[in-house]
Design an enzyme around this catalytic site. Structure first.
Site, PDB file in Angstrom:
ATOM      1  N   TRP A  98      -5.355   1.670 -10.837  1.00 22.76           N
ATOM      2  CA  TRP A  98      -4.722   1.233 -12.088  1.00 22.76           C
ATOM      3  C   TRP A  98      -5.783   1.069 -13.183  1.00 22.76           C
ATOM      4  O   TRP A  98      -6.085  -0.040 -13.620  1.00 22.76           O
ATOM      5  CB  TRP A  98      -3.966  -0.071 -11.873  1.00 22.76           C
ATOM      6  CG  TRP A  98      -2.753   0.083 -11.015  1.00 22.76           C
ATOM      7  CD1 TRP A  98      -2.707   0.395  -9.697  1.00 22.76           C
ATOM      8  CD2 TRP A  98      -1.400  -0.046 -11.434  1.00 22.76           C
ATOM      9  NE1 TRP A  98      -1.420   0.462  -9.257  1.00 22.76           N
ATOM     10  CE2 TRP A  98      -0.581   0.188 -10.305  1.00 22.76           C
ATOM     11  CE3 TRP A  98      -0.777  -0.345 -12.652  1.00 22.76           C
ATOM     12  CZ2 TRP A  98       0.803   0.140 -10.354  1.00 22.76           C
ATOM     13  CZ3 TRP A  98       0.600  -0.403 -12.703  1.00 22.76           C
ATOM     14  CH2 TRP A  98       1.377  -0.155 -11.564  1.00 22.76           C
ATOM     15  N   ARG A 110       0.058  -1.030  -0.820  1.00 22.44           N
ATOM     16  CA  ARG A 110      -0.132  -0.354  -2.088  1.00 22.44           C
ATOM     17  C   ARG A 110      -0.288  -1.400  -3.200  1.00 22.44           C
ATOM     18  O   ARG A 110       0.256  -2.506  -3.110  1.00 22.44           O
ATOM     19  CB  ARG A 110       1.071   0.558  -2.424  1.00 22.44           C
ATOM     20  CG  ARG A 110       1.297   1.673  -1.430  1.00 22.44           C
ATOM     21  CD  ARG A 110       0.203   2.734  -1.542  1.00 22.44           C
ATOM     22  NE  ARG A 110       0.443   3.867  -0.680  1.00 22.44           N
ATOM     23  CZ  ARG A 110      -0.021   3.974   0.567  1.00 22.44           C
ATOM     24  NH1 ARG A 110      -0.745   2.989   1.091  1.00 22.44           N
ATOM     25  NH2 ARG A 110       0.233   5.045   1.287  1.00 22.44           N
ATOM     26  N   THR A 111      -1.034  -1.019  -4.224  1.00 22.61           N
ATOM     27  CA  THR A 111      -1.149  -1.885  -5.395  1.00 22.61           C
ATOM     28  C   THR A 111       0.100  -1.703  -6.243  1.00 22.61           C
ATOM     29  O   THR A 111       0.283  -0.668  -6.892  1.00 22.61           O
ATOM     30  CB  THR A 111      -2.406  -1.532  -6.210  1.00 22.61           C
ATOM     31  OG1 THR A 111      -3.549  -1.658  -5.377  1.00 22.61           O
ATOM     32  CG2 THR A 111      -2.553  -2.456  -7.404  1.00 22.61           C
ATOM     33  N   LEU A 112       0.981  -2.687  -6.195  1.00 24.48           N
ATOM     34  CA  LEU A 112       2.238  -2.596  -6.928  1.00 24.48           C
ATOM     35  C   LEU A 112       2.102  -3.069  -8.368  1.00 24.48           C
ATOM     36  O   LEU A 112       2.851  -2.636  -9.242  1.00 24.48           O
ATOM     37  CB  LEU A 112       3.314  -3.417  -6.219  1.00 24.48           C
ATOM     38  CG  LEU A 112       3.611  -3.010  -4.762  1.00 24.48           C
ATOM     39  CD1 LEU A 112       4.663  -3.928  -4.176  1.00 24.48           C
ATOM     40  CD2 LEU A 112       4.083  -1.563  -4.710  1.00 24.48           C
TER      41      LEU A 112
END
Length: 666
Positions: A116, A9-11
């Site tokens: 995002w 996941r893109t944290l």
């Protein structure tokens, strides 16, 4: 069990873009964003396009993670492709694309793997203007003006105060520039490289990037921490605070000196002469035309008055600048080296479609190259090419003059062969593009190619262009052509080829320049052909061409090295008799002979001590010390070579004493 890649996941976003500002105006949608890409808190990338056309009717801008924006563009490409495959005469409008993006963002949010980004979607279809926004968790709305990122806090108040439904294109651009300027002042992630796009019924238009005119002399910008507790800059003037502060005793850095010099130049700029400006205004009739304004600006000597006249006319009702007013203003500002002000006028010119001429854009490109703004010059060149492709009747497509200006700019970057090698690839591409566009090269273009190849050490390519001049390009070489080739061949030691070109040059009635003669004489002398080098030297003087000191020294050294000292002194005496060297150059050549050949030179009958005048001048005294030191060195060499085998143990002591004396003399 799934792979690790399926659970990633893109944290946290890595490379991000800052604010996007969009508004509705009278004829469509305007959208603006800078081109910065920040890697964390570092402004790493400065040419990231964050405004893209989508289909026929929509325009998309994005702030946030750049890689996620690229993935969204892939989704939209598939959507538009699928829509076009139906071929039913319909196409997706901005409202449909906005709804699709809303579902995509909300879907990814529900999977706990959001994209995002904050997206701005605007467009025009069937005369209806649409402007909407969706954030990374799917929240969406429509409005007349939208801003993302820090612009939602700083730009929206400006838009609420100044936006209205009947904004013209020029007023909309000024409003967006004002918002982007405020963001540039306050947003650390913003960069002064702005791109504006518009969407109308005719389609999307992305204008070239430009820089905003800024003012950094506000007191809060000069010293933002003044008065703060613990501030070390409170008691010192800003330009010198880092030097006087007790935290650092280092000398000012080069970058700081450059910034201080720029501030000084800005503070010392001349002010507008109001009397001259009012006098110029009095020469204009009540409802003046662009031709009348052009005549008034052309007769002004003060560039600030010209600039103020241009801006004043822009604010008058029912007046629009045409090609002549842009041209004369840009020429006045460029000649005065007011390149920043000229850049602002050029941005206004590029924002107006189908206004311009070849001479106008050539002037813009020329002054940008004089200011060493090659990127801006190339952008204007691309604007000329794109305009000529979109409109076949366009009157400002690039000409051979345009290409020649760019050639001269790229070749003027210095004498470093590595730098010229890098720029030569660009010049080669430009030349190929010029030929493919059907533009016939002239002698300046071909000489530029030859000079570029010679400077980048590709002499064979230069010879190829030379042999193609009359056959392929129907253009005969001139003196500069031969001079560049002769110099390049001599620099690579190909003296025979250089002599052949020199014979051909003289057979056609051309006289070689001093550069060609100096190159030939040096190359022949270093190659051992002393007699021919001297013959070329005498021929050079007969043709009223001047030889430099290096040429004289090279010939003199080679004569003495390959012949005798007597021949060298005879040659030097002949130079003095023919009055080819002055007294200073003659003494320097004598010093060279004495340093190189020592006692053998001093014992020659042509040597006179009066050639080295004694003077209380410190420089001549230093030269006297050099001669004495040279004699001491000769004694040391003589002692070392003539000692017999029995005295070998005493030689190091004598040599040490002599070398100590030599060191003390130096």
């Amino acid at each position: 069990m799934g792979s690790v890649a399926e659970t990633e996941r893109t944290l946290y976003p890595y490379v991000t873009g800052s604010s996007v500002v969009a508004i509705k105006y009278k004829n469509g949608i305007l959208m603006a964003a800078d081109m910065g890409g920040s890697y964390g808190s570092t402004l790493r990338y400065k040419s990231v396009e964050r405004v893209k056309p989508i289909g026929k009717h929509s325009l998309l801008g994005a702030s946030g993670e750049i890689s996620d924006f690229q993935e969204i563009l892939l989704y939209l490409d598939k959507l538009i492709l699928n829509d076009n495959m139906w071929d039913d005469g319909n196409s997706l409008g901005p409202k449909e694309v906005h709804n699709y993006l809303t579902r995509v963002m909300y879907n990814r949010r529900n999977k706990f793997n959001p994209l995002w980004n904050n997206l701005v979607l605007g467009g025009v279809k069937n005369g209806q203007k649409y402007l909407g926004m969706v954030n990374m968790i799917g929240i969406n709305f429509e409005d007349n003006h939208i801003a993302t990122g820090l612009g939602n806090h700083l730009a929206r108040p400006i838009l609420r105060d100044e936006w209205h439904e009947n904004l013209t294109f020029e007023e909309g651009v000024k409003l967006l520039e004002k918002c982007m300027r405020v963001l540039l002042y306050r947003d650390r992630s913003a960069v002064n490289k702005i791109q504006i796009a518009k969407m109308t019924e005719e389609g999307a238009t992305l204008f070239p990037p430009f820089s905003l005119k800024t003012y950094w002399e506000f007191s809060a910008f000069k010293n933002p921490t003044v008065g703060a507790e613990g501030s070390c800059y409170t008691q010192f003037p800003v330009p010198f605070a880092p030097f006087n502060s007790h935290y650092s005793t280092k000398a000012p850095s080069r970058s700081y000196r450059r910034r201080a010099r720029k501030r000084l130049l800005k503070s010392s700029k001349p002010t507008l002469d109001q009397a001259q400006f009012q006098l110029a205004l009095s020469q204009l009739p009540p409802r003046f035309t662009p031709e009348e304004l052009c005549n008034v600006i052309a007769h002004q000597n003060d560039p600030l008055v010209c600039l103020e006249l241009f801006h004043w006319a822009s604010q008058q009702p029912r007046f629009q600048h045409d090609m002549s007013t842009f041209h004369v203003t840009i020429k006045k500002l460029g000649a005065a080296k007011m390149y920043q002000e000229m850049d602002d006028i050029v941005n206004q010119l590029l924002a107006v479609p189908f206004i311009g001429s070849e001479a106008l854009f050539n002037t813009v490109i020329y002054y940008f190259t004089q200011a060493r703004k090659l990127t801006r010059a190339v952008n204007v060149f691309k604007h000329m090419k794109s305009s000529s492709r979109n409109n076949l009747n366009c009157c400002f497509r690039p000409s051979v003059r345009t290409y020649n200006i760019l050639f001269a700019a790229f070749l003027g970057r210095g004498s470093n062969s590595y730098i010229n090698h890098v720029y030569m690839e660009t010049i080669r591409c430009l030349f190929r593009q010029m030929v493919n566009d059907g533009i016939k090269p002239d002698i300046f273009s071909l000489n530029s190619m030859i000079k570029g190849y010679v400077l980048s050490l590709h002499v064979n390519d230069a010879l190829r262009i030379f042999h193609q001049m009359g056959v392929v390009y129907d253009c005969l070489p001139n003196t500069l052509t031969y001079d560049c080739l002769i110099h390049g061949l001599c620099a690579q030691g190909r003296t025979n080829n250089a002599k052949e070109l020199c014979y051909e040059m003289k057979a056609k009635g051309f006289v070689p320049s001093s550069k060609s003669y100096n190159s030939l004489v040096n190359s022949l002398a270093l190659g051992g052909e002393i007699e021919e080098a001297v013959n070329y030297l005498w021929e050079m003087t007969d043709k009223q061409r001047s030889a430099d000191f290096i040429t004289y020294r090279t010939v003199l050294d080679e004569i003495c090295r390959r012949g005798t000292i007597q021949e060298g002194m005879r040659f030097l005496q002949e130079l003095q008799e023919k009055d080819l060297v002055d007294g200073h150059a003659y003494r320097k050549l004598l010093y060279v002979l004495e340093d190189d050949y020592g006692n053998s030179f001093q014992q020659h009958p042509f040597y006179h001590p009066s050639s080295f005048p004694q003077s209380p001048c410190p420089l001549l005294g230093l030269l006297d010390d050099r001669r004495e030191a040279g004699q001491t060195a000769q004694e040391a060499e003589h002692a070392e070579t003539n000692v017999d085998n029995e005295g070998l143990n005493q030689v190091p002591q004598k040599l040490s004493m002599l070398r100590l004396m030599l060191t003390m003399k130096a």
